[in-house]
Design a protein around this motif. Structure first.
Motif, PDB file in Angstrom:
ATOM      1  N   ASP A   1      49.126 -34.096 -13.922  1.00  0.00           N
ATOM      2  CA  ASP A   1      50.269 -33.451 -14.582  1.00  0.00           C
ATOM      3  C   ASP A   1      50.042 -33.337 -16.089  1.00  0.00           C
ATOM      4  O   ASP A   1      50.377 -32.315 -16.696  1.00  0.00           O
ATOM      5  CB  ASP A   1      51.556 -34.231 -14.303  1.00  0.00           C
ATOM      6  CG  ASP A   1      52.125 -33.934 -12.925  1.00  0.00           C
ATOM      7  OD1 ASP A   1      52.037 -32.772 -12.499  1.00  0.00           O
ATOM      8  OD2 ASP A   1      52.652 -34.850 -12.283  1.00  0.00           O
ATOM      9  N   TYR A   2      49.482 -34.384 -16.706  1.00  0.00           N
ATOM     10  CA  TYR A   2      49.271 -34.327 -18.150  1.00  0.00           C
ATOM     11  C   TYR A   2      48.153 -33.369 -18.523  1.00  0.00           C
ATOM     12  O   TYR A   2      48.122 -32.863 -19.656  1.00  0.00           O
ATOM     13  CB  TYR A   2      49.031 -35.725 -18.716  1.00  0.00           C
ATOM     14  CG  TYR A   2      50.335 -36.420 -19.053  1.00  0.00           C
ATOM     15  CD1 TYR A   2      51.068 -36.041 -20.173  1.00  0.00           C
ATOM     16  CD2 TYR A   2      50.859 -37.413 -18.237  1.00  0.00           C
ATOM     17  CE1 TYR A   2      52.285 -36.637 -20.476  1.00  0.00           C
ATOM     18  CE2 TYR A   2      52.073 -38.019 -18.527  1.00  0.00           C
ATOM     19  CZ  TYR A   2      52.777 -37.624 -19.646  1.00  0.00           C
ATOM     20  OH  TYR A   2      53.990 -38.212 -19.947  1.00  0.00           O
TER      21      TYR A   2
ATOM     22  N   TYR B   1      58.737 -29.941 -18.469  1.00  0.00           N
ATOM     23  CA  TYR B   1      57.815 -29.721 -17.353  1.00  0.00           C
ATOM     24  C   TYR B   1      58.136 -30.662 -16.202  1.00  0.00           C
ATOM     25  O   TYR B   1      58.314 -30.225 -15.054  1.00  0.00           O
ATOM     26  CB  TYR B   1      56.366 -29.927 -17.806  1.00  0.00           C
ATOM     27  CG  TYR B   1      55.395 -30.072 -16.656  1.00  0.00           C
ATOM     28  CD1 TYR B   1      54.972 -28.946 -15.944  1.00  0.00           C
ATOM     29  CD2 TYR B   1      54.938 -31.323 -16.249  1.00  0.00           C
ATOM     30  CE1 TYR B   1      54.105 -29.063 -14.862  1.00  0.00           C
ATOM     31  CE2 TYR B   1      54.071 -31.458 -15.170  1.00  0.00           C
ATOM     32  CZ  TYR B   1      53.658 -30.322 -14.486  1.00  0.00           C
ATOM     33  OH  TYR B   1      52.809 -30.459 -13.422  1.00  0.00           O
ATOM     34  N   PHE B   2      58.205 -31.970 -16.481  1.00  0.00           N
ATOM     35  CA  PHE B   2      58.414 -32.942 -15.408  1.00  0.00           C
ATOM     36  C   PHE B   2      59.802 -32.780 -14.784  1.00  0.00           C
ATOM     37  O   PHE B   2      59.934 -32.710 -13.551  1.00  0.00           O
ATOM     38  CB  PHE B   2      58.235 -34.365 -15.932  1.00  0.00           C
ATOM     39  CG  PHE B   2      56.806 -34.741 -16.168  1.00  0.00           C
ATOM     40  CD1 PHE B   2      55.999 -35.163 -15.127  1.00  0.00           C
ATOM     41  CD2 PHE B   2      56.247 -34.650 -17.430  1.00  0.00           C
ATOM     42  CE1 PHE B   2      54.670 -35.502 -15.326  1.00  0.00           C
ATOM     43  CE2 PHE B   2      54.924 -34.988 -17.651  1.00  0.00           C
ATOM     44  CZ  PHE B   2      54.125 -35.411 -16.598  1.00  0.00           C
TER      45      PHE B   2
ATOM     46  N   GLU C   1      60.458 -31.137 -11.014  1.00  0.00           N
ATOM     47  CA  GLU C   1      61.052 -31.989  -9.977  1.00  0.00           C
ATOM     48  C   GLU C   1      62.361 -31.420  -9.462  1.00  0.00           C
ATOM     49  O   GLU C   1      62.654 -31.509  -8.264  1.00  0.00           O
ATOM     50  CB  GLU C   1      61.233 -33.405 -10.515  1.00  0.00           C
ATOM     51  CG  GLU C   1      59.915 -34.139 -10.696  1.00  0.00           C
ATOM     52  CD  GLU C   1      60.068 -35.545 -11.239  1.00  0.00           C
ATOM     53  OE1 GLU C   1      59.057 -36.253 -11.314  1.00  0.00           O
ATOM     54  OE2 GLU C   1      61.207 -35.934 -11.593  1.00  0.00           O
TER      55      GLU C   1
ATOM     56  N   THR D   1      56.022 -32.567  -8.733  1.00  0.00           N
ATOM     57  CA  THR D   1      55.358 -31.830  -9.799  1.00  0.00           C
ATOM     58  C   THR D   1      54.040 -31.312  -9.244  1.00  0.00           C
ATOM     59  O   THR D   1      53.684 -31.597  -8.096  1.00  0.00           O
ATOM     60  CB  THR D   1      55.087 -32.734 -11.010  1.00  0.00           C
ATOM     61  OG1 THR D   1      54.259 -33.843 -10.575  1.00  0.00           O
ATOM     62  CG2 THR D   1      56.388 -33.282 -11.599  1.00  0.00           C
ATOM     63  N   LEU D   2      53.271 -30.586 -10.049  1.00  0.00           N
ATOM     64  CA  LEU D   2      51.979 -30.098  -9.573  1.00  0.00           C
ATOM     65  C   LEU D   2      51.062 -31.266  -9.212  1.00  0.00           C
ATOM     66  O   LEU D   2      50.337 -31.222  -8.208  1.00  0.00           O
ATOM     67  CB  LEU D   2      51.337 -29.207 -10.635  1.00  0.00           C
ATOM     68  CG  LEU D   2      52.067 -27.883 -10.921  1.00  0.00           C
ATOM     69  CD1 LEU D   2      51.376 -27.125 -12.037  1.00  0.00           C
ATOM     70  CD2 LEU D   2      52.147 -27.026  -9.668  1.00  0.00           C
ATOM     71  N   GLY D   3      51.093 -32.321 -10.041  1.00  0.00           N
ATOM     72  CA  GLY D   3      50.272 -33.493  -9.751  1.00  0.00           C
ATOM     73  C   GLY D   3      50.716 -34.189  -8.482  1.00  0.00           C
ATOM     74  O   GLY D   3      49.882 -34.603  -7.659  1.00  0.00           O
ATOM     75  N   LYS D   4      52.023 -34.330  -8.293  1.00  0.00           N
ATOM     76  CA  LYS D   4      52.533 -34.963  -7.069  1.00  0.00           C
ATOM     77  C   LYS D   4      52.200 -34.112  -5.846  1.00  0.00           C
ATOM     78  O   LYS D   4      51.904 -34.646  -4.766  1.00  0.00           O
ATOM     79  CB  LYS D   4      54.040 -35.191  -7.178  1.00  0.00           C
ATOM     80  CG  LYS D   4      54.442 -36.283  -8.168  1.00  0.00           C
ATOM     81  CD  LYS D   4      55.936 -36.531  -8.109  1.00  0.00           C
ATOM     82  CE  LYS D   4      56.354 -37.645  -9.062  1.00  0.00           C
ATOM     83  NZ  LYS D   4      56.233 -37.253 -10.475  1.00  0.00           N
TER      84      LYS D   4
END
Length: 232
Positions: free
Chosen positions: A36-37, A78-79, A83, A90-93
């Protein structure tokens, strides 16, 4: 992802009934945050380019303020925005197959998702330590919002309750619906019957008339379904 990574922790709910959730550990959550970062940093570079263009007609003295404001909006927006838009992901999740849920295993509303991201800057400093010390791997934002990050799984058909005992709120409904949806897949039959008995005790306390004529001793789970007219 190893079996040791997918921990099943018990969440206390209705009258201390325990509901198992596949809680995500530090490893998978850290990987999701790293991804995500990377996205946030890419957006930040784009924002630097935009600020540089804005400084042509404006005074350069505005640049530091725009950079700070832009970073906060990017990180928090973003976060929180992702969500809320995707139901706790998120994209990372998504890449790691994680999701934010309530302590009962339900989908959190916009309020909790906004709250859990308000203290993200503090969690960058203290979050890892808090996750190590917490059996549910919750950071400060999770504690404030009442959320847990779990391994995502295919959605379960959640039964619709046709009758609700007086005084029951969203927390009780979410737990009973989640239990009925998972009752047939729980490995520990004795534990599932114990959960069912505790739910029946709560129904006896709040609306005993719903259990009249039902065989709660030999078929506790079916009794709950019939008492609450659960469909699905």
């Amino acid at each position: 992802m190893g079996l040791a990574e997918i921990r099943r922790e018990s969440i206390l709910g209705l009258d201390n009934i325990r509901l198992d959730l596949p809680v995500a550990g530090i490893g998978s959550r850290s990987l999701a945050a790293f991804l995500d970062y990377l996205v946030v940093i890419a957006l930040a570079f784009l924002w630097v380019f935009v600020v540089a263009l804005l400084m042509i007609p404006l005074s350069p003295a505005w640049a530091p303020a725009l950079m700070i404001i832009g970073w906060f909006l990017l990180e928090w927006g973003y976060f929180a925005g992702m969500e809320i838009a995707t139901g706790g992901r998120t994209l990372g999740k998504m890449a790691v197959k994680l999701r934010v849920v309530t302590a009962e295993g339900g989908s959190p509303g916009p309020g909790p998702l906004l709250t859990r991201n308000l203290v993200r800057s503090l969690d960058l400093v203290f979050g890892l330590l808090l996750m190590v010390l917490d059996p549910l791997s919750r950071r400060l934002g999770d504690r404030l919002a009442g959320t847990v990050v779990v391994h995502d799984r295919p959605p379960e058909p959640v039964p619709v309750l046709g009758r609700v005992p007086p005084g029951w709120g969203p927390r009780e409904l979410a737990l009973v619906e989640a239990f009925l949806a998972r009752a047939g897949t729980l490995d520990d039959v004795a534990a599932s019957w114990e959960m069912a008995d505790r739910i029946l005790d709560r129904i006896r306390r709040d609306a005993p008339e719903l259990l009249e004529g039902l065989d709660t001793r030999n078929d506790p789970i079916g009794s709950i379904r019939r008492a609450l007219q659960a469909e699905g």
